[in-house]
Scaffold this motif. Structure first.
Motif, PDB file in Angstrom:
ATOM      1  N   GLY A  84      55.547 -31.866 -17.974  1.00  0.00           N
ATOM      2  CA  GLY A  84      54.393 -32.048 -17.117  1.00  0.00           C
ATOM      3  C   GLY A  84      53.610 -30.793 -16.808  1.00  0.00           C
ATOM      4  N   PHE A 135      56.309 -37.439  -6.403  1.00  0.00           N
ATOM      5  CA  PHE A 135      55.223 -37.888  -7.269  1.00  0.00           C
ATOM      6  C   PHE A 135      55.723 -39.091  -8.066  1.00  0.00           C
ATOM      7  CE2 PHE A 135      54.350 -33.525  -6.303  1.00  0.00           C
ATOM      8  CZ  PHE A 135      52.969 -33.428  -6.253  1.00  0.00           C
ATOM      9  N   SER A 146      50.440 -40.201  -5.897  1.00  0.00           N
ATOM     10  CA  SER A 146      50.076 -40.710  -7.225  1.00  0.00           C
ATOM     11  C   SER A 146      48.557 -40.652  -7.360  1.00  0.00           C
ATOM     12  CB  SER A 146      50.576 -42.147  -7.439  1.00  0.00           C
ATOM     13  OG  SER A 146      49.707 -43.076  -6.845  1.00  0.00           O
ATOM     14  N   VAL A 147      48.051 -41.006  -8.532  1.00  0.00           N
ATOM     15  CA  VAL A 147      46.607 -40.975  -8.763  1.00  0.00           C
ATOM     16  C   VAL A 147      45.907 -42.226  -8.239  1.00  0.00           C
ATOM     17  CG1 VAL A 147      46.786 -39.450 -10.760  1.00  0.00           C
ATOM     18  CG2 VAL A 147      46.778 -41.923 -11.098  1.00  0.00           C
ATOM     19  N   ASP A 177      45.945 -38.657  -5.043  1.00  0.00           N
ATOM     20  CA  ASP A 177      45.609 -37.498  -5.881  1.00  0.00           C
ATOM     21  C   ASP A 177      44.793 -38.006  -7.068  1.00  0.00           C
ATOM     22  OD1 ASP A 177      45.602 -34.930  -6.965  1.00  0.00           O
ATOM     23  OD2 ASP A 177      47.626 -35.101  -7.801  1.00  0.00           O
ATOM     24  N   GLY A 179      44.218 -35.710  -9.926  1.00  0.00           N
ATOM     25  CA  GLY A 179      45.421 -35.087 -10.478  1.00  0.00           C
ATOM     26  C   GLY A 179      45.595 -33.615 -10.147  1.00  0.00           C
ATOM     27  N   SER A 195      49.036 -32.916  -8.508  1.00  0.00           N
ATOM     28  CA  SER A 195      50.073 -33.184  -9.516  1.00  0.00           C
ATOM     29  C   SER A 195      50.140 -32.037 -10.517  1.00  0.00           C
ATOM     30  CB  SER A 195      49.788 -34.497 -10.245  1.00  0.00           C
ATOM     31  OG  SER A 195      49.811 -35.587  -9.347  1.00  0.00           O
ATOM     32  N   LYS A 196      48.997 -31.548 -10.929  1.00  0.00           N
ATOM     33  CA  LYS A 196      48.955 -30.416 -11.865  1.00  0.00           C
ATOM     34  C   LYS A 196      49.536 -29.156 -11.222  1.00  0.00           C
ATOM     35  CE  LYS A 196      44.954 -32.272 -14.260  1.00  0.00           C
ATOM     36  NZ  LYS A 196      43.487 -32.267 -14.321  1.00  0.00           N
ATOM     37  N   TYR A 238      51.790 -28.901  -9.113  1.00  0.00           N
ATOM     38  CA  TYR A 238      53.239 -29.029  -9.018  1.00  0.00           C
ATOM     39  C   TYR A 238      53.900 -29.262 -10.376  1.00  0.00           C
ATOM     40  CZ  TYR A 238      53.574 -28.823  -3.959  1.00  0.00           C
ATOM     41  OH  TYR A 238      53.559 -28.382  -2.661  1.00  0.00           O
ATOM     42  N   SER A 272      53.539 -31.744 -12.341  1.00  0.00           N
ATOM     43  CA  SER A 272      53.937 -33.146 -12.391  1.00  0.00           C
ATOM     44  C   SER A 272      52.797 -34.002 -12.947  1.00  0.00           C
ATOM     45  CB  SER A 272      54.314 -33.620 -10.982  1.00  0.00           C
ATOM     46  OG  SER A 272      54.736 -34.959 -11.007  1.00  0.00           O
ATOM     47  N   TRP A 273      52.293 -33.622 -14.101  1.00  0.00           N
ATOM     48  CA  TRP A 273      51.110 -34.297 -14.639  1.00  0.00           C
ATOM     49  C   TRP A 273      51.326 -34.634 -16.101  1.00  0.00           C
ATOM     50  CZ3 TRP A 273      47.353 -36.898 -12.730  1.00  0.00           C
ATOM     51  CH2 TRP A 273      46.177 -37.133 -13.447  1.00  0.00           C
ATOM     52  N   SER A 293      50.696 -39.091 -12.629  1.00  0.00           N
ATOM     53  CA  SER A 293      51.750 -38.207 -12.137  1.00  0.00           C
ATOM     54  C   SER A 293      53.075 -38.600 -12.764  1.00  0.00           C
ATOM     55  CB  SER A 293      51.873 -38.330 -10.614  1.00  0.00           C
ATOM     56  OG  SER A 293      50.662 -38.007  -9.985  1.00  0.00           O
TER      57      SER A 293
END
Length: 183
Positions: free
Chosen positions: A31, A69, A103-104, A126, A129, A132-133, A135, A137-138, A143
């Motif tokens: 990710g 996430f 989450s997105v 998010d 994203g 998430s990015k 962290y 986690s993308w 996510s």
């Protein structure tokens, strides 16, 4: 021509199965670059389903934060994971820990998901994203299933990348107990 379509069809099926089965496994735990343990957690401010505008990490200084996430509201693994966190919410509260899901999905989807599942903790939208990015986690458009434990001073203390939704909440509680004993 028919054989070519058949091969493409099966390749697409294999790719989809690999992607979705792998979201919770170590095989898809990448990710992006993960934030560093024992360093300040990446700051964020995101809209939430609670109607309180945005929630930021700064809002929870003085508390542990379980920042998890997940790929999508209403999907089977995400529903199981959310239900387990909700089932254990009193244990988190007893440990001075706040659960935050990310989450997105948008705020409206999060509100419907919380209403449907009886979730009493905030879900953060998010939609682009960016958090998430930050962290790591993308995965393209969603996510990944990752969780981060952040201490009351805003320091990242643990990262969970190979999450199994059905047992994850208990894993987080156990690690939280270990960390609280050492910090």
């Amino acid at each position: 021509m028919k054989r070519l379509i058949s091969i493409r069809f099966w390749l697409a099926i294999v790719l989809c199965l690999t992607l979705f089965w792998g979201l919770g496994s170590n095989a898809w735990a990448m990710g992006g670059k993960q934030p560093l343990i024992n360093e300040p957690a990446p700051e964020f401010a995101l809209p939430t389903n609670t109607g309180s505008g945005e929630i930021s990490l700064q809002d929870y200084l003085g508390q542990w934060v379980v920042l998890y996430f997940y790929p999508k509201d209403f999907t089977s693994g995400c529903t199981i994971e959310a239900r387990r966190f909700q089932q254990d919410i009193a244990e988190y509260e007893a440990r001075n820990a706040q659960i935050l899901g990310v989450s997105v999905d948008d705020v409206d989807s999060h509100q419907e998901f919380c209403d449907s599942e009886g979730l009493k903790f905030p879900l953060l939208a998010d939609t682009n994203g960016s958090v998430s990015k930050a962290y790591g986690s993308w995965l393209g458009a969603m996510s990944l299933r990752h969780t981060y434990l952040i201490d009351p001073q805003g320091i990242l203390r643990e990262t969970f990348l190979g999450v199994r939704p059905s047992i994850h909440s208990q894993e987080v509680l156990a690690r939280l107990d270990q960390l609280k004993g050492t910090i």
